[in-house]
Design an enzyme around this catalytic site. Structure first.
Site, short mmCIF file in Angstrom:
data_model
loop_
_atom_site.label_atom_id
_atom_site.label_comp_id
_atom_site.label_asym_id
_atom_site.label_seq_id
_atom_site.Cartn_x
_atom_site.Cartn_y
_atom_site.Cartn_z
N LYS A 5 0.10 1.24 3.25
CA LYS A 5 0.00 2.77 3.49
C LYS A 5 1.45 3.39 3.86
O LYS A 5 1.60 4.38 3.57
CB LYS A 5 -0.92 3.04 4.66
CG LYS A 5 -2.75 2.72 4.29
CD LYS A 5 -3.68 2.58 5.45
CE LYS A 5 -4.90 2.11 4.90
NZ LYS A 5 -6.05 2.12 6.00
N GLN A 61 -5.91 2.34 12.45
CA GLN A 61 -6.58 1.28 11.45
C GLN A 61 -7.65 0.57 12.19
O GLN A 61 -7.57 0.23 13.44
CB GLN A 61 -5.14 0.28 11.06
CG GLN A 61 -5.86 -0.82 10.11
CD GLN A 61 -5.93 -0.37 8.72
OE1 GLN A 61 -5.87 0.80 8.35
NE2 GLN A 61 -6.86 -0.98 7.98
N ASP A 83 -8.63 10.29 7.86
CA ASP A 83 -9.77 9.27 7.73
C ASP A 83 -10.98 9.89 7.22
O ASP A 83 -11.92 9.26 7.01
CB ASP A 83 -9.64 8.19 8.65
CG ASP A 83 -9.09 6.86 8.33
OD1 ASP A 83 -9.23 6.45 7.31
OD2 ASP A 83 -8.93 6.11 9.39
N1 GUN Z 1 -10.04 -0.35 7.78
C1 GUN Z 1 -10.32 -1.02 6.36
N2 GUN Z 1 -10.47 0.17 5.99
C2 GUN Z 1 -9.85 1.58 6.63
C3 GUN Z 1 -10.07 2.82 6.34
O1 GUN Z 1 -10.54 3.63 5.49
N3 GUN Z 1 -9.63 3.68 7.32
C4 GUN Z 1 -9.10 2.88 8.49
N4 GUN Z 1 -8.62 3.66 9.41
N5 GUN Z 1 -9.27 1.66 8.78
C5 GUN Z 1 -9.73 0.96 7.84
#
Ligand code: GUN
Length: 299
Positions: A53, A97, A120
């Site tokens: 990311k 995350q 998100d």
């Molecule tokens: N962990 C796995 N997928 C995601 C996501 O889409 N967002 C976040 N913040 N954590 C994750």
């Protein structure tokens, strides 16, 4: 001939549009799009996702800042970091995350992110906007938004008359996916671990979306001939044929056998996965445009 959806290609076109929007926002207003990614602890899979990311954010021309906190971080420390990112005008998107280490409560943290920085799409304000049919002013959760772009490749924007079945009812994916499909006029069934006759329910789907977290659970007999199948699972399974201790990635769908029945199917890897990161970038540049008082790009 079954169409295999190319998530990498669709994601690349989203990323191209993000780069263009990022550059023109900066030229016209001087605002550089900013994304803060927060990771707590040492989980290797989470670090791999977060690294991807952060790298993509830089490639898009964002001011990308990663906050890597130790496993023993307290709830108060993490809350204080989110509060400082909320108050920082150079940060347009905040992603914490998940999952967080077990001693931390994720919900109060996620709900403390300002909704306009919640790239998100997990804040109740953003979830509520989606649930009430406002797809314009909030931020939509990245994996469902990306899955929807893949559905659009096959069916366009209007799913009138089509039955869609989503397997999985999480807040992160299943619920928002169901809302997006409903908003596009599909007739939506939300299936989950307590659903009776799951195979039969799935076999009625023109659009079948699997997010169960179980490797290759969806079999050919669950797929209606000619259906579109979107596989949201990412499972690491042992692959001794590749050597001792080796793994390979598979989805929640038994790809080879289902591809023979479906008309359109997304692979793993290379399907929904690349879309998630692309939609995170899209949400961030949307948030930056709104913060700068500019009309936000659409994806
Ligand atoms: N962990 C796995 N997928 C995601 C996501 O889409 N967002 C976040 N913040 N954590 C994750």
């Amino acid at each position: 001939m079954t169409v295999i959806l190319d998530g990498k290609q669709v994601a690349a076109s989203v990323i191209d549009a993000v780069k263009t929007a990022t550059a023109s926002l900066e030229t016209e207003t001087g605002v550089r799009t900013g994304l803060a990614v927060v990771i707590v602890g040492d989980d290797p899979a989470s670090h791999a996702y977060v690294g991807a990311k952060s790298r993509m954010a830089k490639e898009c021309g964002f001011n990308s800042v990663q906050h890597t906190l130790p496993e023993e971080t307290t709830q108060e420390d993490l809350a204080a970091l989110v509060a400082s990112l909320n108050a920082d005008p150079s940060v347009h998107g905040i992603l914490v995350q998940l999952p967080l280490p077990k001693h931390l409560k994720s919900d109060p943290i996620i709900q403390s992110i300002l909704p306009e920085k919640d790239v998100d799409g997990l804040h109740v304000v953003n979830a509520g906007k989606l649930a009430t049919g406002d797809l314009e002013t909030g931020l939509i959760s990245c994996t469902p938004a990306g899955s929807m772009l893949l559905v659009r490749q096959a069916h366009g924007t209007d799913l009138s008359g089509l039955n869609a079945v989503v397997i999985g009812r999480s807040n992160l994916f299943g619920k928002p996916m169901g809302q997006l499909l409903l908003n596009a006029n599909a007739t939506v069934t939300m299936a989950h671990s307590k659903t009776k006759n799951l195979a039969e329910v799935c076999a009625r789907a023109d659009i079948l979306v699997a997010a169960v977290g179980r490797p290759e659970m969806v079999k050919a007999s669950w797929v209606k001939p000619g259906a579109t199948v979107i596989d949201v699972g990412i499972n690491r399974i042992p692959a001794p044929e590749r050597g001792e201790g080796k793994f390979r990635l598979v989805g929640d769908v038994a790809f080879a056998e289902c591809a023979e029945i479906a008309s359109v199917i997304s692979p793993v890897p290379g399907g929904v996965g690349p879309m998630t990161i692309a939609m995170l970038m899209a949400n961030t540049v949307i948030a930056a445009h709104r913060a700068a008082g500019q009309p936000a790009p659409k994806f």
